[in-house]
Design an enzyme around this catalytic site. Structure first.
Site, PDB file in Angstrom:
ATOM      1  N   HIS A   1       0.853  -1.184   0.000  1.00  0.00           N
ATOM      2  CA  HIS A   1       0.000   0.000   0.000  1.00  0.00           C
ATOM      3  C   HIS A   1       0.897   1.245   0.000  1.00  0.00           C
ATOM      4  O   HIS A   1       1.961   1.237   0.638  1.00  0.00           O
ATOM      5  CB  HIS A   1      -0.925  -0.002   1.226  1.00  0.00           C
ATOM      6  CG  HIS A   1      -1.958   1.078   1.150  1.00  0.00           C
ATOM      7  ND1 HIS A   1      -1.672   2.377   1.472  1.00  0.00           N
ATOM      8  CD2 HIS A   1      -3.255   1.049   0.757  1.00  0.00           C
ATOM      9  CE1 HIS A   1      -2.764   3.109   1.276  1.00  0.00           C
ATOM     10  NE2 HIS A   1      -3.739   2.325   0.847  1.00  0.00           N
TER      11      HIS A   1
ATOM     12  N   GLU B   1      -3.784   1.850  -7.623  1.00  0.00           N
ATOM     13  CA  GLU B   1      -4.142   3.013  -6.817  1.00  0.00           C
ATOM     14  C   GLU B   1      -3.194   4.172  -7.121  1.00  0.00           C
ATOM     15  O   GLU B   1      -2.087   4.221  -6.554  1.00  0.00           O
ATOM     16  CB  GLU B   1      -4.019   2.692  -5.333  1.00  0.00           C
ATOM     17  CG  GLU B   1      -4.889   1.562  -4.857  1.00  0.00           C
ATOM     18  CD  GLU B   1      -5.109   1.677  -3.358  1.00  0.00           C
ATOM     19  OE1 GLU B   1      -6.231   1.964  -2.957  1.00  0.00           O
ATOM     20  OE2 GLU B   1      -4.135   1.518  -2.604  1.00  0.00           O
TER      21      GLU B   1
HETATM   22  P1  PGA Z   1      -8.997   6.646   0.046  1.00  0.00           P
HETATM   23  O1  PGA Z   1      -7.860   5.561   0.319  1.00  0.00           O
HETATM   24  O2  PGA Z   1     -10.182   5.885  -0.509  1.00  0.00           O
HETATM   25  O3  PGA Z   1      -9.287   7.245   1.375  1.00  0.00           O
HETATM   26  O4  PGA Z   1      -8.456   7.609  -0.939  1.00  0.00           O
HETATM   27  C1  PGA Z   1      -7.615   4.523  -0.578  1.00  0.00           C
HETATM   28  C2  PGA Z   1      -6.617   3.563  -0.023  1.00  0.00           C
HETATM   29  O5  PGA Z   1      -5.984   3.869   0.991  1.00  0.00           O
HETATM   30  O6  PGA Z   1      -6.430   2.503  -0.547  1.00  0.00           O
END
Ligand code: PGA
Length: 334
Positions: free
Chosen positions: A107, A177
């Site tokens: 992450h 992401e």
């Molecule tokens: P968020 O976080 O939806 O608050 O932008 C996404 C994540 O941490 O994977």
């Protein structure tokens, strides 16, 4: 003809929340109810798998609450070690023994705290060794105009997946992401259209690094500022297999609203999805034709259908009423 069920994995990443075990217990009950609600939705072609990744300390509580429900629990990270004198570390065997079925690795908030691609690949190995599913996060820090970010994605994939063996891929999920979208104050997410291009790119990298079957088998999720408002565009136009949600998953209510937005797409999105699937049918027919089969009649029929779907006026924002639509469709066919 029976419609193919689209299975989506919707991951709640609770990050460092909630503050107490009591609150976690309450929220878990809400998520359990949601998991039952979206397993089988009448007339829907979508099934939602609920996965909650709380802080380590709450995993056992959630696993107990989720018993006899489809909801699953996972971890947000794992140690590179699997035991011994490593103060403060939490290993994959421990996580698995609490009832977790998934673990997130790489992450961006862990990468910011020091996880390199090399470390991520060792963590991935730990998760897969204990027969859990791994959710590998990748994503660019900036989206430059010269598409250097594509190189960044490719490098992350190549190096993080370096220790994978072919049989491991059935338990791998990739969460794309973009870092700039995670925790974004204005909730600016990638548009569905741009996301679709990224999904195609990620699958191409998988194909180049491994093979076609790996490329099509791995689930690709999207994460970064997902809200109930942008969910529909992300899921239906982005063509992802699910979501990794941070802030909007802290409360069962907003998580439920995201699920609702998936299940009841607007008419415009339904048409888009329909066009896509018809286009895929044409591709298949062309493939069959190139192998000698004569299917030009079927191809023309589908082309006409695409035209009629595209011609009809779009009604953005109107929720589709699946029951009425189905009635109309069956009338036309009769
Ligand atoms: P968020 O976080 O939806 O608050 O932008 C996404 C994540 O941490 O994977």
């Amino acid at each position: 003809m029976q419609k193919k069920l689209k299975k989506l994995l919707i991951v709640a990443n609770w990050k460092m929340t909630p503050g107490t075990l009591l609150e976690a217990k309450k929220k878990a009950i809400g998520f359990k109810a949601i998991s039952k609600k979206y397993q089988k939705v009448p007339r829907s072609s979508v099934k939602i798998d609920v996965l909650v990744c709380p802080p380590y300390l709450y995993i056992i509580e959630l696993a107990n609450t989720f018993k006899s429900s489809p909801a699953k629990v996972g971890a947000q990270d794992v140690s590179v070690f699997d035991g011994g004198s490593k103060t403060g570390e939490v290993g994959s065997t421990m996580i698995h023994s609490l009832g977790a079925e998934y673990t997130i690795v790489g992450h961006s908030e862990r990468r910011a705290a020091g996880d390199t691609d090399e470390i991520v690949s060792v963590k991935l190995g730990q998760v897969l060794r204990t027969k859990m599913n791994a959710i590998l996060c990748i994503g660019e820090s900036v989206r430059d105009g010269e598409a250097h970010y594509l190189e960044e994605i490719k490098r992350q994939m190549k190096e993080s997946l370096a220790r994978m063996s072919n049989s491991d891929f059935s338990r791998l999920v990739i969460a794309y992401e973009p870092i700039w979208a995670i925790g974004n104050q204005d909730n600016i997410a990638l548009s569905g259209h741009e996301l679709h291009q990224m999904v195609i790119y990620i699958r191409k990298v998988l194909k180049d690094l491994y093979n076609e079957s790996v490329s099509s088998a791995v689930k690709v999720l999207y994460g970064g500022s997902v809200t109930p408002e942008n969910t529909e565009d992300i899921i239906w136009n982005g063509e992802v297999d699910g979501l990794l949600i941070g802030r909007a998953s802290f409360e069962p209510k907003s998580y439920d609203e995201i699920c609702k937005a998936i299940i009841t797409p607007t008419i415009q999105v339904v048409r888009f999805a329909k066009r896509q699937s018809l286009k895929r049918s044409i591709k298949n027919i062309k493939k069959a034709k190139s192998k000698g089969a004569n299917k030009s009649k079927g191809e023309n029929n589908i082309k006409n259908k695409i035209r009629s779907v595209s011609k009809s006026k779009s009604r953005i924002g109107n929720r589709a009423k699946p029951k009425k639509q189905n009635k109309k469709k069956s009338k036309k066919r009769a």
